[in-house]
Scaffold this motif. Sequence first.
Motif, PDB file in Angstrom:
ATOM      1  N   ASP A 292      75.481  36.241  45.070  1.00 34.97           N
ATOM      2  CA  ASP A 292      75.838  34.443  45.552  1.00 34.97           C
ATOM      3  C   ASP A 292      74.018  33.754  43.980  1.00 34.97           C
ATOM      4  O   ASP A 292      74.036  32.988  43.708  1.00 34.97           O
ATOM      5  N   VAL A 293      73.078  34.696  44.650  1.00 37.99           N
ATOM      6  CA  VAL A 293      71.146  33.896  43.823  1.00 37.99           C
ATOM      7  C   VAL A 293      71.822  34.126  42.453  1.00 37.99           C
ATOM      8  O   VAL A 293      71.206  32.825  41.731  1.00 37.99           O
ATOM      9  N   ALA A 294      72.982  34.910  41.658  1.00 38.82           N
ATOM     10  CA  ALA A 294      72.623  35.327  40.322  1.00 38.82           C
ATOM     11  C   ALA A 294      73.298  33.950  39.482  1.00 38.82           C
ATOM     12  O   ALA A 294      72.750  33.417  38.879  1.00 38.82           O
ATOM     13  N   LEU A 295      74.249  34.163  40.259  1.00 41.53           N
ATOM     14  CA  LEU A 295      75.240  32.447  40.063  1.00 41.53           C
ATOM     15  C   LEU A 295      74.433  30.950  39.923  1.00 41.53           C
ATOM     16  O   LEU A 295      74.620  30.125  39.287  1.00 41.53           O
ATOM     17  N   GLU A 296      73.662  31.131  41.196  1.00 41.17           N
ATOM     18  CA  GLU A 296      73.236  29.722  41.716  1.00 41.17           C
ATOM     19  C   GLU A 296      71.911  29.389  40.636  1.00 41.17           C
ATOM     20  O   GLU A 296      72.007  28.560  39.878  1.00 41.17           O
ATOM     21  N   ARG A 297      71.462  30.263  39.713  1.00 36.61           N
ATOM     22  CA  ARG A 297      70.793  30.441  39.352  1.00 36.61           C
ATOM     23  C   ARG A 297      70.731  29.884  37.650  1.00 36.61           C
ATOM     24  O   ARG A 297      70.978  29.473  37.176  1.00 36.61           O
ATOM     25  N   LEU A 298      71.781  30.959  37.802  1.00 35.15           N
ATOM     26  CA  LEU A 298      72.455  30.736  35.954  1.00 35.15           C
ATOM     27  C   LEU A 298      72.867  29.271  35.921  1.00 35.15           C
ATOM     28  O   LEU A 298      73.112  28.672  35.645  1.00 35.15           O
TER      29      LEU A 298
ATOM     30  N   ARG B 236      77.689  26.874  33.755  1.00 36.74           N
ATOM     31  CA  ARG B 236      79.080  27.488  35.214  1.00 36.74           C
ATOM     32  C   ARG B 236      79.867  28.399  34.718  1.00 36.74           C
ATOM     33  O   ARG B 236      80.467  28.974  34.029  1.00 36.74           O
ATOM     34  N   VAL B 237      79.918  29.386  35.537  1.00 35.66           N
ATOM     35  CA  VAL B 237      81.009  30.165  35.549  1.00 35.66           C
ATOM     36  C   VAL B 237      81.938  30.643  36.394  1.00 35.66           C
ATOM     37  O   VAL B 237      81.173  29.942  38.043  1.00 35.66           O
ATOM     38  N   ASP B 238      82.786  30.924  36.336  1.00 33.60           N
ATOM     39  CA  ASP B 238      84.101  31.694  37.623  1.00 33.60           C
ATOM     40  C   ASP B 238      84.061  33.192  38.010  1.00 33.60           C
ATOM     41  O   ASP B 238      84.416  33.803  36.922  1.00 33.60           O
ATOM     42  N   ALA B 239      83.904  33.529  39.257  1.00 29.49           N
ATOM     43  CA  ALA B 239      83.674  34.991  39.686  1.00 29.49           C
ATOM     44  C   ALA B 239      85.528  35.766  39.326  1.00 29.49           C
ATOM     45  O   ALA B 239      86.552  34.983  40.035  1.00 29.49           O
ATOM     46  N   VAL B 240      85.858  36.722  39.446  1.00 32.53           N
ATOM     47  CA  VAL B 240      87.435  36.635  38.459  1.00 32.53           C
ATOM     48  C   VAL B 240      87.301  38.027  38.664  1.00 32.53           C
ATOM     49  O   VAL B 240      86.112  39.310  39.172  1.00 32.53           O
ATOM     50  N   PRO B 241      88.648  39.047  39.245  1.00 32.12           N
ATOM     51  CA  PRO B 241      88.671  40.091  39.909  1.00 32.12           C
ATOM     52  C   PRO B 241      88.764  41.287  39.078  1.00 32.12           C
ATOM     53  O   PRO B 241      88.303  41.157  37.752  1.00 32.12           O
ATOM     54  N   TYR B 242      86.965  41.986  40.160  1.00 32.05           N
ATOM     55  CA  TYR B 242      86.819  43.027  38.811  1.00 32.05           C
ATOM     56  C   TYR B 242      87.691  44.181  38.762  1.00 32.05           C
ATOM     57  O   TYR B 242      88.832  44.901  39.382  1.00 32.05           O
ATOM     58  N   LYS B 243      88.450  44.522  37.367  1.00 32.56           N
ATOM     59  CA  LYS B 243      89.080  45.546  36.890  1.00 32.56           C
ATOM     60  C   LYS B 243      88.435  46.842  36.698  1.00 32.56           C
ATOM     61  O   LYS B 243      87.486  46.644  35.816  1.00 32.56           O
ATOM     62  N   VAL B 244      88.482  48.076  37.441  1.00 35.13           N
ATOM     63  CA  VAL B 244      89.033  49.514  37.125  1.00 35.13           C
ATOM     64  C   VAL B 244      89.433  50.105  35.455  1.00 35.13           C
ATOM     65  O   VAL B 244      90.592  49.575  35.423  1.00 35.13           O
ATOM     66  N   ALA B 245      88.291  50.548  34.547  1.00 34.64           N
ATOM     67  CA  ALA B 245      89.166  50.989  33.460  1.00 34.64           C
ATOM     68  C   ALA B 245      90.090  52.133  33.428  1.00 34.64           C
ATOM     69  O   ALA B 245      89.764  53.340  33.650  1.00 34.64           O
ATOM     70  N   LEU B 246      91.353  51.616  33.951  1.00 35.04           N
ATOM     71  CA  LEU B 246      92.672  52.783  34.541  1.00 35.04           C
ATOM     72  C   LEU B 246      93.134  53.447  33.183  1.00 35.04           C
ATOM     73  O   LEU B 246      92.697  52.325  31.546  1.00 35.04           O
TER      74      LEU B 246
END
Length: 752
Positions: free
Chosen positions: A516-522, A529-539
Amino acid sequence: MGDRAKTPAGAAGRAPTADRPSDIRNVVLVGHSGSGKTTLVEALAQTAGALNRAGRVEDGGTVSDHDEIERRRHRSVQLSLVPVGWDGCKVNLIDTPGYADFVGELRAGLRAADAALFVVSAAQEADAVAASTRALWEECAAVGMPRAVVVTHLDTARTGFTELTEVCAGLFGRDDPDAVLPLYLPVHGPEAADGHAPATGLIGLLTERILDYSTGVRREEPPDEGRRELIAEARARLIEGIIAESEDETLMDRYLGGEPIDPEVLVADLEKAVARGAFHPVLAAAPAVEGGTQGLGSVELLELITRGFPSPLEHGPRAVTTPDGRPRPPVVCDPEGPLVAEVVKTTTDPYVGRLSLVRVFSGTLRPDETVHVCGHGLADARGTGTEPGAGRDEQDPDAQDLHEADDRVGALTSPFGKQQRPVAHCVAGDLACVARLGHAETGDTVSAKDDPLLMEPWTLPEPLLPLAVRAHGKADEDRLSQGLARLVAEDPALRLEQNPDTRQMVLWCLGEAHQDVALERLRERHGVRVDAVPYKVALRETFGGASSGRGRHVKQSGGHGQYAICEIDVEPLPPGSGVEFVDEVVGGAVPRPFVTSVEKGVRAQAARGIATGHPLVDVRVTLRDGKAHSVDSSDAAFQTAGALALREAAADVPVHLLEPVDEVGVLVPDEYVGPVMSDLSGRRGRVVGTDPAGPGRTLVRAEVPETEIVRYAIDLRSVSHGTGRFDRTYARHEPVPPHLAQKLRQQTENNT
């Protein structure tokens, strides 16, 4: 420490200065979140005269309200430096976050300091002390850093001072509990309506004097007879503890023989034992009462710091090399020596630009001089591999790419709240902020331009909680790369990864609050401004059996046509084999140049996947036959035919989904081994062994699918009550159990 009041050497509005390392004390405050570190720093600053009577900086703020994110969160999230003057010394108070997500800031504070104050709250449960600070205490002990304990929140105590001191002695003084003893006992005032009796003073055990803070100004009084019996036992134990650490071997015999020991001798021996890291006094502290200028115990703490804690001169030589790795003689704390400084924190100021907090270990840093900035950074030192699990192991520093540049030093300042107070120079042992070191990152070495040197950076835990991000809009896309690069340069506990398998940009963090702090600082510092998206595992995918396929790409459209036919066999290979291509065409059915085209098409389709969009691996593709046309065949046509043949072969056999499996090592106290092993088993993990890892700690080794431990950095804190840590290394890909494969396929489709 001898119960003698001192006068402040600093004043509000002026930065304390030091021209000699012997007049500097660098002290880091360590403790659990909410233990009162920042409040204690403010109390010490007020007692030292650095704040006005209302406890404010001259611009109306406090030393702790200079960061908007901290004000919103009511929690320290970054290291802050508060220099004060006391008894002819410049005391650099280094306040660090207590929350585990910001351990990178804590490590920087430990690097910059020569002694540590462990702040323990009497308002918290006693077991919170063990969970949050024991490992750090042992870490400081391993390098011989002097330590003392400060007990706060005595006015709302759940645990009595004596009881908490005994807890600290048991946790911190395992080898020698008598090395962790109180120097003072609190004196409590009348009980309030809520049942708490606030501490109003202290009893000096060595001098048997009452130090009354009830009015907000320290007054020294003789004890009444009713308290002499109270302190007799504690005083005797303290004297025995000091004598046990004395360098005078005759002192114990004299004491046991009944000879009275001069308090000044005891104080001198105490100061030496504290400076050596052999004795750890326990003190009490509280803010000043309303209208007061001195908080409870603040004078005693400043006295301990200036008289008991070592100056930078007493720290051992620091190892250095040239940037290309050749050894050089270690540097010592000498203002006339070669310039060697280290960037311990990097921030961005909207008016000044990049601002670097540096600790000077040798030489003297001055404004407007050209220096050499060199380092492999803390994030780079861990590696930034993009294969599953890559970059999670420590790499050989000699193999790392250094970044080097010459920079001109801007203004030198001493921070204090929102203010940056100019200073003329920064001598060896001191800390200062340097403006406009445009190439400097946290962990870099600053040295003379004509004599570049390099210090090995401090170690950090690997960030293992992924945060996948994408630009919020078109304007953010243009600034995203630069903003993320600056963010990682400022925060060494972040790691940036561009994953080629999932095509995601991932910030690896230490926890949710860190995310959260990293996104606020960014957003706030770098305007991205960035959007968090679901993390994908490398299947990945592989064939479940042998199969054959025929690719036919024949089109006639009136002009130059397309003609390519190929026939392939596909068979599975052992894990880790990748994609093999074999040419077994005879008679020139597929001309030699087009064999390469078929291979390109097959490999391109394998990279795109067959069934679920994940890369196809561990197969051998054999080109058996085909047909070509003298006019209409082309490279593109045979690439298309190769891809079609692979897709047709996959239609006749099951395609298995593969998931990455990590080798996981979990280091926890012995009492949490059972819960950790049970939790890993519930994550489809296979525990492969346990190893002792020092007194009271065990390393649990297991193999766990990565899909099950994406959020393990958070879950482990809950299972181990904040005491565990882990690392993970990619081992291999394994087939997903059939009952879970369909669920993962659905998740993949939803996240696409």
